[in-house]
Design an enzyme around this catalytic site. Structure first.
Site, mmCIF file in Angstrom:
data_model
loop_
_atom_site.group_PDB
_atom_site.id
_atom_site.type_symbol
_atom_site.label_atom_id
_atom_site.label_comp_id
_atom_site.label_asym_id
_atom_site.label_seq_id
_atom_site.Cartn_x
_atom_site.Cartn_y
_atom_site.Cartn_z
ATOM 1 N N GLU A 104 10.951 -3.595 12.524
ATOM 2 C CA GLU A 104 12.132 -3.101 11.811
ATOM 3 C C GLU A 104 13.373 -3.288 12.666
ATOM 4 O OE1 GLU A 104 9.316 -1.474 12.380
ATOM 5 O OE2 GLU A 104 8.483 -0.807 10.449
ATOM 6 N N ASP A 113 0.802 -1.231 0.000
ATOM 7 C CA ASP A 113 0.000 0.000 0.000
ATOM 8 C C ASP A 113 0.834 1.280 0.000
ATOM 9 O OD1 ASP A 113 0.880 -0.600 2.555
ATOM 10 O OD2 ASP A 113 -0.926 0.135 3.543
HETATM 11 N N1 UDP Z 1 -0.663 -7.826 5.159
HETATM 12 C C1 UDP Z 1 -0.845 -9.192 5.032
HETATM 13 N N2 UDP Z 1 -1.839 -9.796 5.783
HETATM 14 C C2 UDP Z 1 -2.670 -9.105 6.628
HETATM 15 C C3 UDP Z 1 -2.460 -7.705 6.749
HETATM 16 C C4 UDP Z 1 -1.445 -7.102 6.013
HETATM 17 O O1 UDP Z 1 -0.139 -9.851 4.275
HETATM 18 O O2 UDP Z 1 -3.548 -9.713 7.275
HETATM 19 C C5 UDP Z 1 0.383 -7.166 4.348
HETATM 20 C C6 UDP Z 1 -0.095 -5.903 3.642
HETATM 21 O O3 UDP Z 1 -0.659 -6.216 2.382
HETATM 22 C C7 UDP Z 1 1.185 -5.083 3.546
HETATM 23 C C8 UDP Z 1 1.963 -5.521 4.796
HETATM 24 O O4 UDP Z 1 1.409 -6.762 5.218
HETATM 25 O O5 UDP Z 1 1.938 -5.380 2.385
HETATM 26 C C9 UDP Z 1 1.863 -4.514 5.929
HETATM 27 O O6 UDP Z 1 0.491 -4.330 6.276
HETATM 28 P P1 UDP Z 1 -0.151 -2.886 6.401
HETATM 29 O O7 UDP Z 1 0.142 -2.099 5.175
HETATM 30 O O8 UDP Z 1 -1.587 -3.044 6.805
HETATM 31 O O9 UDP Z 1 0.677 -2.305 7.637
HETATM 32 P P2 UDP Z 1 0.818 -0.809 8.119
HETATM 33 O O10 UDP Z 1 0.721 0.098 6.931
HETATM 34 O O11 UDP Z 1 -0.284 -0.602 9.070
HETATM 35 O O12 UDP Z 1 2.161 -0.780 8.751
HETATM 36 MN MN MN Z 2 0.803 -0.133 4.967
#
Ligand code: UDP
Ligand code: MN
Length: 251
Positions: free
Chosen positions: A201, A114
């Site tokens: 991280e 995203d």
């Molecule tokens: N993701 C996933 N399974 C889930 C939720 C998230 O594989 O149940 C993936 C999501 O598509 C993204 C990454 O893990 O590539 C990080 O998730 P997210 O963007 O929701 O995290 P944030 O932006 O809150 O750090």
């Molecule tokens: Mn994200």
């Protein structure tokens, strides 16, 4: 030739998935020597991702690694409650360690599906000797969360983070790259579940480097080439009715 950039993208089924992966794939097409490792959070590879990758024009590896149910974020859970992407990033690291060796010249980058990536980011990633860092926009309560570094030497002297500034490495997942040789040297370095939120991280970085050996990139950590954007889930109330009638407008 520069190193191959191995971008690891965890992804999961939801209404915006195809749009997200389309946006990413079209940015990645602009990057030379690029290899996309897409890891689905699912028990099977889905036709959507399979077809999207096959027609993307990119070099890719498609794997799946479901998050164990106990760790899966529920629909109404706040997003800080459980770590996301752990299983998928670890599966990709295992794939890399099983399929690449010291003869390959590469850099590993964790590219969530995203975020928003500038094509200029990848020129910086390609410079990573061991572990490189750079600013990330729209994260940690700031317009830009950045390492503070010397323009001439790239030496990192601090971080501007205000959100959990006591993290060993107060950087977002999008803000660092790790050379393949480091991933192969530190062969047990992985992400973990039972750690404080916001510390993923730091978890991986503390296993592969020290703060004083970070390489500050993006023009002395002054340029922003990646943004921690988050996509609003679309309103699909009518679709829900259509699905009940077996008449989804779906793709
Ligand atoms: N993701 C996933 N399974 C889930 C939720 C998230 O594989 O149940 C993936 C999501 O598509 C993204 C990454 O893990 O590539 C990080 O998730 P997210 O963007 O929701 O995290 P944030 O932006 O809150 O750090
Ligand atoms: Mn994200």
């Amino acid at each position: 030739d520069g190193p191959t950039i191995y971008a690891i993208t965890p992804t999961f089924t939801r209404p915006v998935q195809k749009a997200e992966l389309t946006r990413l794939s079209q940015t990645f097409l602009l990057v030379p020597n690029f290899h996309w490792i897409v890891v689905e959070d699912s028990i099977k590879k889905t036709p959507l991702v399979t077809n999207l990758l096959a027609s993307s024009g990119l070099t890719y590896t498609h794997i799946n690694a479901p998050t164990p149910p106990h760790y899966k974020l529920g629909k109404n859970d706040p997003n800080w409650e459980k770590p996301r992407g752990v299983e998928q990033r670890n599966a990709a690291l295992r794939w890399i360690r099983n399929n690449l060796n010291e003869s390959h010249n590469g850099v590993i980058y964790f590219a969530d599906d995203d975020n928003t990536y500038s094509r200029f980011l990848f020129k910086e990633i390609a410079k990573v000797k061991r572990v490189g860092v750079w600013p990330v926009g729209l994260v940690g309560g700031l317009m830009v969360e950045r390492p503070i570094c010397d323009k001439a030497t790239g030496k990192v002297t601090g971080f501007n983070a205000v959100w959990k500034p006591d993290r060993p490495f107060p950087i977002d997942m999008a803000g660092f790259g790790i050379n393949l040789k480091v991933i192969l040297e530190k062969k047990d370095a992985l992400f973990a579940y039972e750690i404080q939120s916001g510390f993923q991280e730091s978890e991986i970085l503390k296993q592969v480097t020290h703060r004083d050996e970070l390489e500050g990139l993006a023009d002395g950590c002054s340029k922003v080439y990646v943004w921690h954007t988050r996509t609003q889930p679309p309103v699909l109330n009518t679709e829900t009715l259509l699905i009940k009638k077996g008449k989804s407008s779906n793709q």
